[in-house]
Write a protein that holds these residues in place. Structure first.
Motif, PDB file in Angstrom:
ATOM      1  N   ALA A 140      31.372  53.742  21.895  1.00 39.48           N
ATOM      2  CA  ALA A 140      29.968  53.671  21.477  1.00 39.48           C
ATOM      3  C   ALA A 140      29.173  54.881  21.978  1.00 39.48           C
ATOM      4  O   ALA A 140      28.163  55.240  21.376  1.00 39.48           O
ATOM      5  CB  ALA A 140      29.337  52.379  21.996  1.00 39.48           C
ATOM      6  N   LYS A 141      29.633  55.498  23.053  1.00 36.94           N
ATOM      7  CA  LYS A 141      28.933  56.655  23.625  1.00 36.94           C
ATOM      8  C   LYS A 141      29.668  57.964  23.364  1.00 36.94           C
ATOM      9  O   LYS A 141      29.086  59.032  23.491  1.00 36.94           O
ATOM     10  CB  LYS A 141      28.744  56.455  25.124  1.00 36.94           C
ATOM     11  N   ASN A 142      30.938  57.891  23.031  1.00 34.19           N
ATOM     12  CA  ASN A 142      31.750  59.073  22.790  1.00 34.19           C
ATOM     13  C   ASN A 142      32.555  58.856  21.509  1.00 34.19           C
ATOM     14  O   ASN A 142      33.604  58.196  21.535  1.00 34.19           O
ATOM     15  CB  ASN A 142      32.681  59.331  23.981  1.00 34.19           C
ATOM     16  N   PRO A 143      32.104  59.409  20.398  1.00 35.77           N
ATOM     17  CA  PRO A 143      32.799  59.181  19.120  1.00 35.77           C
ATOM     18  C   PRO A 143      34.210  59.758  19.068  1.00 35.77           C
ATOM     19  O   PRO A 143      34.966  59.453  18.150  1.00 35.77           O
ATOM     20  CB  PRO A 143      31.882  59.859  18.098  1.00 35.77           C
ATOM     21  N   ARG A 144      34.583  60.559  20.056  1.00 36.08           N
ATOM     22  CA  ARG A 144      35.931  61.114  20.084  1.00 36.08           C
ATOM     23  C   ARG A 144      36.909  60.191  20.790  1.00 36.08           C
ATOM     24  O   ARG A 144      38.090  60.483  20.885  1.00 36.08           O
ATOM     25  CB  ARG A 144      35.906  62.487  20.746  1.00 36.08           C
ATOM     26  N   MET A 145      36.418  59.047  21.288  1.00 31.85           N
ATOM     27  CA  MET A 145      37.279  58.032  21.910  1.00 31.85           C
ATOM     28  C   MET A 145      37.470  56.928  20.870  1.00 31.85           C
ATOM     29  O   MET A 145      36.502  56.386  20.348  1.00 31.85           O
ATOM     30  CB  MET A 145      36.617  57.486  23.184  1.00 31.85           C
ATOM     31  N   GLY A 146      38.723  56.617  20.564  1.00 32.25           N
ATOM     32  CA  GLY A 146      39.019  55.666  19.506  1.00 32.25           C
ATOM     33  C   GLY A 146      38.787  54.212  19.866  1.00 32.25           C
ATOM     34  O   GLY A 146      38.359  53.418  19.036  1.00 32.25           O
ATOM     35  N   THR A 147      39.106  53.829  21.082  1.00 29.70           N
ATOM     36  CA  THR A 147      38.966  52.437  21.503  1.00 29.70           C
ATOM     37  C   THR A 147      38.856  52.387  23.027  1.00 29.70           C
ATOM     38  O   THR A 147      39.199  53.350  23.704  1.00 29.70           O
ATOM     39  CB  THR A 147      40.167  51.589  21.021  1.00 29.70           C
ATOM     40  N   LYS A 148      38.388  51.267  23.531  1.00 36.08           N
ATOM     41  CA  LYS A 148      38.307  51.100  24.981  1.00 36.08           C
ATOM     42  C   LYS A 148      39.703  50.889  25.556  1.00 36.08           C
ATOM     43  O   LYS A 148      40.609  50.426  24.871  1.00 36.08           O
ATOM     44  CB  LYS A 148      37.406  49.915  25.335  1.00 36.08           C
ATOM     45  N   SER A 149      39.854  51.201  26.825  1.00 41.71           N
ATOM     46  CA  SER A 149      41.155  51.102  27.496  1.00 41.71           C
ATOM     47  C   SER A 149      41.318  49.783  28.228  1.00 41.71           C
ATOM     48  O   SER A 149      40.385  49.313  28.874  1.00 41.71           O
ATOM     49  CB  SER A 149      41.312  52.234  28.516  1.00 41.71           C
ATOM     50  N   SER A 150      42.535  49.263  28.159  1.00 42.27           N
ATOM     51  CA  SER A 150      42.908  48.113  28.975  1.00 42.27           C
ATOM     52  C   SER A 150      43.604  48.635  30.233  1.00 42.27           C
ATOM     53  O   SER A 150      43.938  49.825  30.321  1.00 42.27           O
ATOM     54  CB  SER A 150      43.863  47.205  28.205  1.00 42.27           C
ATOM     55  N   SER A 151      43.861  47.751  31.157  1.00 43.26           N
ATOM     56  CA  SER A 151      44.584  48.146  32.367  1.00 43.26           C
ATOM     57  C   SER A 151      45.987  48.644  32.017  1.00 43.26           C
ATOM     58  O   SER A 151      46.474  49.613  32.596  1.00 43.26           O
ATOM     59  CB  SER A 151      44.646  46.976  33.350  1.00 43.26           C
ATOM     60  N   ALA A 152      46.630  47.998  31.048  1.00 41.81           N
ATOM     61  CA  ALA A 152      47.975  48.429  30.623  1.00 41.81           C
ATOM     62  C   ALA A 152      47.933  49.831  30.012  1.00 41.81           C
ATOM     63  O   ALA A 152      48.833  50.645  30.252  1.00 41.81           O
ATOM     64  CB  ALA A 152      48.559  47.431  29.626  1.00 41.81           C
ATOM     65  N   ASP A 153      46.882  50.115  29.220  1.00 40.36           N
ATOM     66  CA  ASP A 153      46.729  51.458  28.650  1.00 40.36           C
ATOM     67  C   ASP A 153      46.609  52.502  29.758  1.00 40.36           C
ATOM     68  O   ASP A 153      47.219  53.564  29.697  1.00 40.36           O
ATOM     69  CB  ASP A 153      45.462  51.543  27.776  1.00 40.36           C
ATOM     70  N   TYR A 154      45.818  52.170  30.763  1.00 35.84           N
ATOM     71  CA  TYR A 154      45.594  53.129  31.841  1.00 35.84           C
ATOM     72  C   TYR A 154      46.866  53.331  32.659  1.00 35.84           C
ATOM     73  O   TYR A 154      47.179  54.455  33.058  1.00 35.84           O
ATOM     74  CB  TYR A 154      44.431  52.693  32.738  1.00 35.84           C
ATOM     75  N   THR A 155      47.611  52.276  32.866  1.00 41.48           N
ATOM     76  CA  THR A 155      48.887  52.401  33.569  1.00 41.48           C
ATOM     77  C   THR A 155      49.831  53.306  32.776  1.00 41.48           C
ATOM     78  O   THR A 155      50.538  54.138  33.354  1.00 41.48           O
ATOM     79  CB  THR A 155      49.507  51.011  33.811  1.00 41.48           C
ATOM     80  N   LYS A 156      49.825  53.156  31.453  1.00 43.40           N
ATOM     81  CA  LYS A 156      50.648  54.019  30.591  1.00 43.40           C
ATOM     82  C   LYS A 156      50.210  55.480  30.757  1.00 43.40           C
ATOM     83  O   LYS A 156      51.049  56.376  30.910  1.00 43.40           O
ATOM     84  CB  LYS A 156      50.518  53.579  29.135  1.00 43.40           C
ATOM     85  N   PHE A 157      48.891  55.713  30.764  1.00 43.56           N
ATOM     86  CA  PHE A 157      48.373  57.068  30.952  1.00 43.56           C
ATOM     87  C   PHE A 157      48.813  57.631  32.296  1.00 43.56           C
ATOM     88  O   PHE A 157      49.238  58.783  32.384  1.00 43.56           O
ATOM     89  CB  PHE A 157      46.835  57.067  30.845  1.00 43.56           C
ATOM     90  N   GLU A 158      48.723  56.834  33.359  1.00 46.19           N
ATOM     91  CA  GLU A 158      49.184  57.286  34.680  1.00 46.19           C
ATOM     92  C   GLU A 158      50.660  57.674  34.634  1.00 46.19           C
ATOM     93  O   GLU A 158      51.070  58.632  35.285  1.00 46.19           O
ATOM     94  CB  GLU A 158      48.979  56.200  35.735  1.00 46.19           C
ATOM     95  N   GLY A 159      51.444  56.929  33.878  1.00 50.24           N
ATOM     96  CA  GLY A 159      52.864  57.268  33.724  1.00 50.24           C
ATOM     97  C   GLY A 159      53.061  58.621  33.062  1.00 50.24           C
ATOM     98  O   GLY A 159      53.931  59.409  33.462  1.00 50.24           O
TER      99      GLY A 159
END
Length: 196
Positions: A142-161
């Motif tokens: 809603a504040k950054n049109p270049r972000m497709g969707t909000k992140s879940s904890s699992a998404d963030y863990t994947k990113f950390e990986g």
């Protein structure tokens, strides 16, 4: 004479205590201050920039840029191969951009992330200034049109990986204090980034 002896004895005891106190402090060497992550990644030492012929770059910034670019490459490769749990939904607006705009915007993303991590891990020179959105706004569609969707904890863990694999590919071994400190920085960002 007794007063003089007591006074002399008191002065000698005080002087002895001071000498013992001073000598025991001299024997203890203070622990050196722990270097910042940026300094441990090479700091402000100037090196040739492999991506820009004839230009120099701080080694710490170059190290971060390599990890950031490798992370972006791993994310894009997983999206292209449709790997389980890939982060396509998050980067869809950026990846939907076409032509030179896409490569330019991916380069901007890389620069922005490099700025962010360099600035927040000890990079003090003007080149390491972060002026982007705060973490909550940057990860809220809603504040950054270049972000497709909000992140879940699992998404963030994947990113950390992805970041961990990129760090390993760029010479930061998993079993080191440096790696642990980088993960701690990432974990400190989990709360503002995870929004669903």
């Amino acid at each position: 004479m007794k007063i003089y002896s007591k006074l002399t004895l008191s002065v000698l005891l005080a002087a002895s205590a001071a000498m013992i106190s001073c000598s025991s402090n001299d024997d203890e060497t203070p622990e050196p201050a722990k270097l910042s992550i940026y300094e441990r990644l090479g700091g402000t030492k100037m090196v040739s920039d492999p991506d820009n012929s004839g230009q120099m770059i701080e080694q710490g910034r170059l190290s971060f840029r390599k990890v950031v670019n490798s992370t972006i490459g791993l994310i894009v490769a997983d999206i292209q191969s449709n790997a389980a749990g890939n982060l396509q939904a998050h980067f869809a607006p950026l990846l939907a951009e076409t032509g030179t705009t896409q490569s330019t915007n991916i380069a901007k993303l890389s620069d922005n992330l490099t700025d962010f991590f360099s600035f927040n891990t000890g990079g003090t020179n003007a080149v390491n200034t972060y002026s982007g959105l705060n973490m909550v706004a940057a990860h809220d569609p809603a504040k950054n049109p270049r972000m497709g969707t909000k992140s879940s904890s699992a998404d963030y863990t994947k990113f950390e990986g992805y970041v961990g694999a990129a760090a390993n590919a760029n010479g930061v071994a998993s079993n080191t204090e440096l790696y642990t400190d980088i993960v701690a920085v990432l974990e400190s960002l989990r709360t503002p980034i995870v929004q669903k």
